[in-house]
Design a protein around this motif. Structure first.
Motif, PDB file in Angstrom:
ATOM      1  N   ASP A   1       0.806  -1.153   0.000  1.00 58.76           N
ATOM      2  CA  ASP A   1      -0.052  -0.097  -0.159  1.00 58.76           C
ATOM      3  C   ASP A   1       1.080   1.145   0.148  1.00 58.76           C
ATOM      4  OD1 ASP A   1      -1.715   2.080   0.707  1.00 58.76           O
ATOM      5  OD2 ASP A   1      -2.559   1.300   2.381  1.00 58.76           O
TER       6      ASP A   1
ATOM      7  N   GLU B   1      -4.751  -6.714  -4.555  1.00 49.39           N
ATOM      8  CA  GLU B   1      -4.900  -5.464  -3.899  1.00 49.39           C
ATOM      9  C   GLU B   1      -3.717  -4.442  -4.057  1.00 49.39           C
ATOM     10  OE1 GLU B   1      -7.682  -4.269  -2.120  1.00 49.39           O
ATOM     11  OE2 GLU B   1      -8.729  -5.794  -3.475  1.00 49.39           O
TER      12      GLU B   1
ATOM     13  N   SER C   1      -6.503 -12.736   1.727  1.00 56.53           N
ATOM     14  CA  SER C   1      -7.794 -12.062   2.234  1.00 56.53           C
ATOM     15  C   SER C   1      -7.384 -10.338   2.402  1.00 56.53           C
ATOM     16  CB  SER C   1      -8.301 -12.568   3.365  1.00 56.53           C
ATOM     17  OG  SER C   1      -8.454 -13.955   3.379  1.00 56.53           O
TER      18      SER C   1
ATOM     19  N   ARG D   1      -7.337  -6.694   1.900  1.00 60.33           N
ATOM     20  CA  ARG D   1      -7.882  -5.659   1.234  1.00 60.33           C
ATOM     21  C   ARG D   1      -7.398  -4.019   1.257  1.00 60.33           C
ATOM     22  NH1 ARG D   1      -8.925  -9.644  -0.831  1.00 60.33           N
ATOM     23  NH2 ARG D   1     -10.816 -10.613  -1.278  1.00 60.33           N
TER      24      ARG D   1
END
Length: 265
Positions: free
Chosen positions: A49, A110, A258, A260
């Protein structure tokens, strides 16, 4: 460019590393790794991220009509323990190969970053009269697990386990595959993350990521802040680097598949 599909080539080495106690060691040699390290290796067990920002403000003394705010840009990265162990082995493979760089193509749906690059900064000769005929290469590295502190590369007051000298701390930077985005220098558009360090720094990064996965010595988060605005763990102009296990508070997912991550920009 050459490519491969995963990090399964390190599975047996990962099993050996996972079995080590704090009193054991494991000597990695170039013969332990595949002869060829591809330019790019496809891996879905790592997501990054790029939207992290840490703000710090102060207003001086007295009743000032302003506040000075500084900001530390950076990233949050996430993997499962086995993923970190294999990324560490990939870095060790780079160190013991004859390459200066390699990339992980991140296929996690993601991840903001599509390619994570690592580059070895080879020390330059100080005497210009010396002519080098071949790059410095390494035959082996002795690894043993160590306790992981939240700021693992900081000064001794913050990280009692010494891992790396100041000049060998890592440098992290965003990259852009699109030339126009590169000229705009917008972190929200960054699709590459580059790690650069000396050979000692690459080794330290490999070890701390493998140690994050250790059953008793590891931890769920490490934070590498730049000097001046944080606990010095990187080179001065580096991004702030934060690595998490998937079930830690930042991502709170049962596993990396999993996870996100909000889309930005």
């Amino acid at each position: 460019m050459t490519s491969t599909t995963d990090l399964n080539v390190y599975a047996s080495l990962s099993d050996r590393a996972a079995a080590l106690s704090a009193d054991d060691d494991l000597i990695f040699t170039s013969a332990d790794f595949p002869k060829t390290l591809p330019d790019h290796t496809v891996f879905d067990g790592f997501a990054i991220d790029t939207g992290f920002r840490r703000s710090m403000g102060w207003a001086g003394e007295g009743d000032m009509p302003f506040e000075i705010v500084d900001q530390s840009p950076g990233f949050n990265a996430v993997a499962d323990p086995e993923g970190y162990r294999r990324i560490g082995l990939w870095l060790m493979h780079l160190l013991l190969s004859d390459r200066d760089w390699a990339g992980l193509t991140l296929t996690h749906q993601e991840s903001h970053v599509q390619v994570f690059y690592a580059r070895i900064a080879r020390p330059a000769l100080r005497d210009h009269k010396l002519v080098q005929t071949a790059p410095i290469t390494f035959a082996s590295y002795e690894y043993w697990p160590q306790e992981v502190w939240r700021h693992p590369f900081a000064d001794a007051a913050m990280a009692p386990v010494h891992r790396v000298a100041e000049q060998d701390r890592p440098f992290f930077a965003f990259g852009w595959s699109d030339h126009a985005d590169r000229m705009r220098f917008d972190p929200a558009k960054a699709d590459q993350l580059i790690l650069e360090a000396t050979p000692e720094g690459i080794a330290a990064m490999a070890c701390v990521l493998m140690d994050m996965a250790h059953e008793t010595l590891g931890r769920e988060e490490i934070n590498m802040e730049p000097p001046l605005i944080g606990f010095a763990s990187t080179q001065p102009r580096s991004l702030e680097a934060r690595f998490w296990l998937s079930d830690a508070i930042c991502f709170a997912a049962p596993d990396v598949a999993s996870v996100r991550i909000p889309q930005r920009g």
